[in-house]
Design an enzyme around this catalytic site. Sequence first.
Site, short mmCIF file in Angstrom:
data_model
loop_
_atom_site.label_atom_id
_atom_site.label_comp_id
_atom_site.label_asym_id
_atom_site.label_seq_id
_atom_site.Cartn_x
_atom_site.Cartn_y
_atom_site.Cartn_z
N HIS A 70 -9.47 1.38 -1.08
CA HIS A 70 -9.42 1.79 0.16
C HIS A 70 -10.90 1.73 0.85
O HIS A 70 -11.97 2.13 0.18
CB HIS A 70 -9.05 3.11 0.26
N HIS B 162 0.84 -1.24 0.02
CA HIS B 162 0.04 0.01 -0.08
C HIS B 162 0.86 1.29 -0.03
O HIS B 162 1.35 1.60 1.01
CB HIS B 162 -0.88 0.02 1.21
N GLU C 230 -11.31 3.33 6.30
CA GLU C 230 -10.15 4.17 6.62
C GLU C 230 -10.69 5.30 7.65
O GLU C 230 -10.53 5.67 8.79
CB GLU C 230 -9.44 4.95 5.64
N HIS D 127 1.17 4.92 -2.36
CA HIS D 127 0.76 5.90 -3.61
C HIS D 127 2.29 6.39 -3.86
O HIS D 127 2.74 7.14 -3.04
CB HIS D 127 0.07 6.73 -3.19
N ASP E 241 1.87 3.90 3.03
CA ASP E 241 0.65 4.81 2.22
C ASP E 241 1.24 5.96 1.66
O ASP E 241 1.41 5.80 0.32
CB ASP E 241 -0.22 5.22 3.44
N ASP E 242 1.68 7.04 2.27
CA ASP E 242 2.34 8.36 1.80
C ASP E 242 3.54 8.84 2.43
O ASP E 242 3.22 9.74 3.23
CB ASP E 242 1.41 9.34 1.76
N1 ADE Z 1 -4.72 8.88 -1.61
C1 ADE Z 1 -3.28 8.92 -1.17
N2 ADE Z 1 -3.42 8.50 0.05
C2 ADE Z 1 -4.60 7.93 0.57
C3 ADE Z 1 -5.09 7.59 1.67
N3 ADE Z 1 -4.68 7.45 2.69
N4 ADE Z 1 -6.76 7.49 1.73
C4 ADE Z 1 -7.33 7.84 0.52
N5 ADE Z 1 -6.87 8.29 -0.47
C5 ADE Z 1 -5.45 8.33 -0.58
ZN ZN Z 2 -3.68 4.80 0.58
#
Ligand code: ADE
Ligand code: ZN
Length: 340
Positions: A198, A18, A201, A20, A279-280
């Site tokens: 997703h 996971h 969350e 991005h 994630d990011d």
């Molecule tokens: N796009 C990038 N990170 C995300 C996240 N944690 N939740 C939803 N969309 C995303």
């Molecule tokens: Zn994500």
Amino acid sequence: MNANIDEFIAGLPKAELHLHLEGSLEPEQMFEFARRNDIDIPYTSIAEVKAAYQFSKLQDFLDIYYMGMNVLQTEQDFFDLTAAYLRKVAAENTRHVEVFFDPQGHTERGISFKTAITGIHNALTQVGGELGVSFKLIMCFLRHLDEASAIKTLNQAKPFKHLLTGVGLDSSELGNPPEKFEIVFKMAKDQGYKLVAHAGEEGPVEYVYDTLDLLNVDRIDHGNRCMDDAILVARIAKQKIALTVCPLSNLKLQVVTDMTKHPIKAMLESGIIATINSDDPAYFGGYMNDNYRSVAHPLNLSIAELTLLAKNSFIGSFLPQAAIDKHVAAIDDYAASFKF
Ligand code: ADE
Ligand code: ZN
């Protein structure tokens, strides 16, 4: 003992499921790409960028994330972004990655699907190959846009289908339920894509049910809220739907209030194939090992639990079974030979 746990995590062979790619854009790179492409960004220093990364919910982050990706203009930018990510995770003993990109985040501002996917895929092949990191590439639909736009993106992907393993669903969850994308997910499945989305969350438990029942996903990204429902937990465990959990993201976006309350341990105890991911990472303060460490200490995760998390990252992947077995055996060898 704590230092030993960190060392154990650092050397543990692992997969990331996971991530991005646009969320791996570090502030330094944001400035570099802005300069070389002559794009204005609303910051004058790295410190100012980092100070802006304070989020009280998902949307706060997404607003900044979409602004940040404006600096990505050329195939070279996408290549460099992906290459930098691969170098970081390879140094952390990540052996396999299944990465997302957001085509609509680029096509909506005039950058072609081809530019984005070519730069990304070339880096995955060339740099991933040099580093010994295998990969799968997944394109996500933006759920704040309509289903017609997602279908258009699925059609744009047709000439590049051989470069892609799956489709996903990301962006603003609340108010954009899974049912909005039922048709495009069915179309993607018919075309042979793996499906992820997703869910849970920020969205309620019903969104997780609908992600399973209406979108027919193979894997759920995040899934934290499923822990509110024992029947759903049992179902996810029984159906072996892996969850790609992102601890530092959860903390930064206030999905959890503190790491002692993070559900990852309870997920493992319930028999769910839970995995740890970043994630990011450029926005949430850490790559793979930071994410493992962020929960290992507050939750007192045992060596057996950390080992299971790493195994789950391959078991939940889209790799063929023989490759999964090889990675799981390597984890067993590593754990057996680690000196505490
Ligand atoms: N796009 C990038 N990170 C995300 C996240 N944690 N939740 C939803 N969309 C995303
Ligand atoms: Zn994500």
